[in-house]
Scaffold this active site. Structure first.
Site, PDB file in Angstrom:
ATOM      1  N   LEU A  83       0.634  -1.192   0.263  1.00  0.00           N
ATOM      2  CA  LEU A  83       0.429   0.088  -0.188  1.00  0.00           C
ATOM      3  C   LEU A  83       1.189   1.283   0.136  1.00  0.00           C
ATOM      4  CD1 LEU A  83      -2.934  -1.409   2.372  1.00  0.00           C
ATOM      5  CD2 LEU A  83      -2.621  -1.451  -0.197  1.00  0.00           C
ATOM      6  N   HIS A 118      -5.373   2.060  24.541  1.00  0.00           N
ATOM      7  CA  HIS A 118      -6.169   0.781  24.643  1.00  0.00           C
ATOM      8  C   HIS A 118      -7.248   0.408  24.897  1.00  0.00           C
ATOM      9  CE1 HIS A 118      -2.339  -0.545  22.338  1.00  0.00           C
ATOM     10  NE2 HIS A 118      -1.745  -0.019  23.034  1.00  0.00           N
ATOM     11  N   ASP A 143     -12.171  -3.253  23.733  1.00  0.00           N
ATOM     12  CA  ASP A 143     -11.380  -4.241  22.913  1.00  0.00           C
ATOM     13  C   ASP A 143     -12.933  -5.046  21.800  1.00  0.00           C
ATOM     14  OD1 ASP A 143      -9.125  -2.574  22.234  1.00  0.00           O
ATOM     15  OD2 ASP A 143      -8.502  -4.525  22.856  1.00  0.00           O
TER      16      ASP A 143
END
Length: 380
Positions: A57, A122, A152
């Site tokens: 990419l 996080h 998460d």
């Protein structure tokens, strides 16, 4: 399977997005993980049922190739910070213009708007911002995050999968795709809706770790057994609490009332002493078949061998012998059929995927020679 025929392009990422992609794959979607070329290591441990195409990419050709894959798919799942896909010219505004049926799912910590939209974070940060972290922890101790599950995976991967399914369902009526903005902060907070909406009935009036369901109550806690293992107790209702006392061979007349908050420390000491007198297996034999709401705390090594889990086939093993949970929920007519092959290595399916998307063998050879793509397993 329920999602058979749905094509998903998953941009490789960490934890939450791979989990979302695995859910879709488990229930029949064709999930293609787009990996970078020349990676240092594979980071996706939730690649079950997926295939991998490796694209460079950093080149215009690689970006154009990814664009073609996205425009011929039903879902794009991207885990990057806000603005990354736009810099590549692959944002939802561009792709939806060319493919109005596309579901473009964006899974981030803080969402696509707001002052934290560009901030790193996080699970523990998202959990803190959701309000839930303030409620997690023992009495007198600091808040703690229970693994990285709530934000998460619950508020992130699972909620994002729900958003994708809702968008796919709505598309059957309108024929149009849309953007799914999955924020792990908001997803975690939404998981905690019960906490907010039950506050008015007094369930969370006491400090952290002193309420009935946050380890404050002695009848809703874990206790160590004589062999160093643990049992979990959830005997809330009076009829269940009575069965708990019966199994422990305790007389309610000798104990404080169940709902006497001030006496909970004393009651906990009594329970702890009694549970410490027998092994986990002993207590399992005593309480199995009762409504005392007492169960063994099973380790990862023991969980699949428990009779109940065995009978339901709740855990599966892949071709490498690695054990993991069976997809849930169970559907009666179109159940999940999880792939038992090894997780894909990076670029393993590059050639076959490009062929499926209409590229000729000659074009694929040119892409390989130019370093636009890599194929690390399959051969022409």
């Amino acid at each position: 399977m329920a999602l058979a025929g749905v094509r998903v392009i998953e941009l490789a990422g960490l934890a939450p997005a791979p989990f979302c992609g695995m859910i879709l794959a488990d229930f029949g979607a064709q999930v293609i993980r787009v990996d970078r070329t020349r990676p240092t290591m594979a980071l996706d441990t939730q690649g079950r049922g997926k295939r991998s195409v490796a694209i460079n990419l950093k080149t215009a050709e690689g970006i154009m190739l990814l664009r073609k894959l996205c425009l011929q798919s039903d879902v794009v799942l991207e885990p990057y910070r806000k603005g990354v896909m736009e810099k590549l010219g692959l944002g939802p505004q561009e792709l939806l213009k060319e493919n109005p049926r596309l579901i473009y799912a964006r899974l981030t910590g803080y969402g696509q708007s707001g002052s934290y939209a560009l901030a790193a974070g996080h699970d523990i940060n998202y959990l803190a911002m959701s309000g839930l972290l303030s409620r997690l922890g023992r009495s007198g101790e600091k808040p703690y995050a229970p693994l990285n599950l709530l934000a998460d995976f619950g508020g992130g991967g699972l909620t994002c999968a729900l958003g994708i399914l809702l968008a796919l369902l709505e598309r059957t009526k309108s024929g149009k795709g849309q953007v799914v903005d999955a924020s792990m902060v908001e997803g975690a907070a939404y998981l905690g809706s019960f906490i907010w909406k039950s506050s008015r009935i007094g369930m969370w009036n006491r400090p952290r770790g002193e309420n009935m369901l946050d380890s404050g109550a002695p009848f809703y806690d874990t206790y160590q057994t004589s062999d160093g293992k643990y049992v979990a107790v959830g005997a809330i209702e009076p009829q269940f609490y009575s069965k708990l006392l019966q199994g422990l061979e305790l007389d309610s007349g000798d104990l404080p009332p169940q709902m006497s908050f001030n006496d909970w420390p004393q009651l906990r000491r009594v329970f702890a002493e009694r549970f410490a007198s027998k092994t986990q297996a002993d207590w399992t034999r005593i309480f199995d078949g009762t409504d005392a709401c007492v169960t063994p705390v099973l380790s990862f090594d023991d969980v699949s061998s428990h009779p109940h889990n065995q009978q339901r086939g709740s855990f599966i093993k892949d071709s490498d012998g690695e054990e993991s949970p069976r997809p849930a929920p169970a559907l009666s007519r179109t159940p999940a059929e999880p792939c038992l092959a090894s997780d894909p290595c990076i670029g393993e399916h590059t050639v076959e995927i490009l062929k499926e998307y209409g590229f000729t063998s000659e074009q694929i050879e040119q892409l390989l020679a130019a370093g636009t793509v890599e194929c690390n397993a399959a051969k022409l």
